[in-house]
Design an enzyme around this catalytic site. Structure first.
Site, PDB file in Angstrom:
ATOM      1  N   ILE A 183     -15.923 -18.784  31.083  1.00  0.00           N
ATOM      2  CA  ILE A 183     -16.005 -17.774  30.023  1.00  0.00           C
ATOM      3  C   ILE A 183     -16.110 -16.374  30.620  1.00  0.00           C
ATOM      4  CG2 ILE A 183     -17.411 -16.906  28.103  1.00  0.00           C
ATOM      5  CD1 ILE A 183     -18.126 -19.802  27.447  1.00  0.00           C
ATOM      6  N   CYS A 184     -17.213 -16.117  31.301  1.00  0.00           N
ATOM      7  CA  CYS A 184     -17.508 -14.751  31.728  1.00  0.00           C
ATOM      8  C   CYS A 184     -16.589 -14.243  32.830  1.00  0.00           C
ATOM      9  CB  CYS A 184     -18.961 -14.665  32.175  1.00  0.00           C
ATOM     10  SG  CYS A 184     -20.103 -15.221  30.888  1.00  0.00           S
ATOM     11  N   ALA A 185     -16.034 -15.150  33.635  1.00  0.00           N
ATOM     12  CA  ALA A 185     -15.044 -14.743  34.631  1.00  0.00           C
ATOM     13  C   ALA A 185     -13.631 -14.919  34.102  1.00  0.00           C
ATOM     14  CB  ALA A 185     -15.231 -15.544  35.918  1.00  0.00           C
TER      15      ALA A 185
END
Length: 260
Positions: A171-173
């Site tokens: 998600i965050c990367a």
């Protein structure tokens, strides 16, 4: 059942590579399918060109220190407590080393975090210490790229190659890497400076990046690629920042041999 069907079933049961072994084949088939019947017809009616055609394959493009920026997303205390695909100690080591190497090489570092006054907590202090003066962009958007301040901070660097690392990987990367690529950036994800919460999430994230043609790198290779030359005056400082255990061991053995 045909002989070919029996072979395929036997291969999938017995191969130690499993589905991973079929990934390059599937990618090749998908690429051929996208080319469509018209491309196949054209290839059968024209002589092959002797000239090399230009390529936009991101895997063939090397990182340069003067064209790269580093985006670190959600390396936060609360999120670190759930990481299971890499030890927390290794994750901290790798992202801090990458951030230090980036600073040495003059590569801009952008930090962003999600709701640091809530359940995810502050950015890990080791990372903040590695990039003094870099203020995290605190946001509510799940995809960091959807916060205009994050996208603007990357654009302000003037760099078109973008290294991304984050927690969680899928998600965050992955989300900002996908969005950046869609806007024309040469985006890469640093796998061992990212982390996630179980093997399924790791597999899903890697599969999505592969499908989008986004290369995955490790923290040390990314830094060394930007260094480019071991006679560079910054080489010793870079290798010191990377703190690669095997390299340290080799150096110790070499130094010990010289003293005998």
């Amino acid at each position: 059942m045909s002989e070919n069907s029996v072979f395929r079933r036997h291969f999938l049961r017995s191969s130690t590579l499993g589905v991973a072994a079929l990934t390059p084949v599937a990618a090749s088939l998908a690429a051929n399918a996208r080319s469509g019947p018209s491309a196949a017809a054209a290839s059968s009616t024209h002589e092959p060109s002797t000239m090399t055609q230009p390529t936009s394959n991101a895997f063939l493009s090397l990182l340069k220190r003067d064209t790269t920026a580093l985006l670190l997303t959600d390396h936060q205390v609360g999120l670190y407590t759930g990481v299971r695909d890499i030890t927390v100690g290794d994750l901290k080591h790798n992202v801090v080393a990458l951030a230090k190497a980036a600073r040495i090489l003059g590569v801009p570092v952008i930090l962003t975090a999600t709701m640091t006054d809530g359940m995810w907590g502050p950015v890990i202090p080791e990372l903040l210490a590695a990039v003094p003066g870099v203020q995290p962009i605190v946001r509510s958007k799940i995809n960091a790229w959807e916060d205009p301040r994050v996208a603007a901070a990357v654009a302000k660097t003037g760099r078109r190659q973008l290294l991304v690392a984050g927690v969680s990987l899928e998600i965050c990367a992955t989300y900002p890497a996908l969005s950046a690529k869609a806007e024309g950036y040469d985006a890469r994800v640093v796998l061992d400076a990212s982390g996630t919460f179980n093997e399924a999430k790791r597999t899903a994230g890697l599969a999505r990046l592969a499908g989008a043609g986004i290369p995955v790198m490790d923290y040390a290779s990314a830094a060394v690629e930007m260094l480019g030359d071991n006679v560079d005056p910054k080489a010793n400082e870079i290798y010191g920042a990377l703190d690669m255990p095997f390299a340290t061991l080799v150096w110790q053995v070499t130094e010990g041999a010289r003293k005998k």
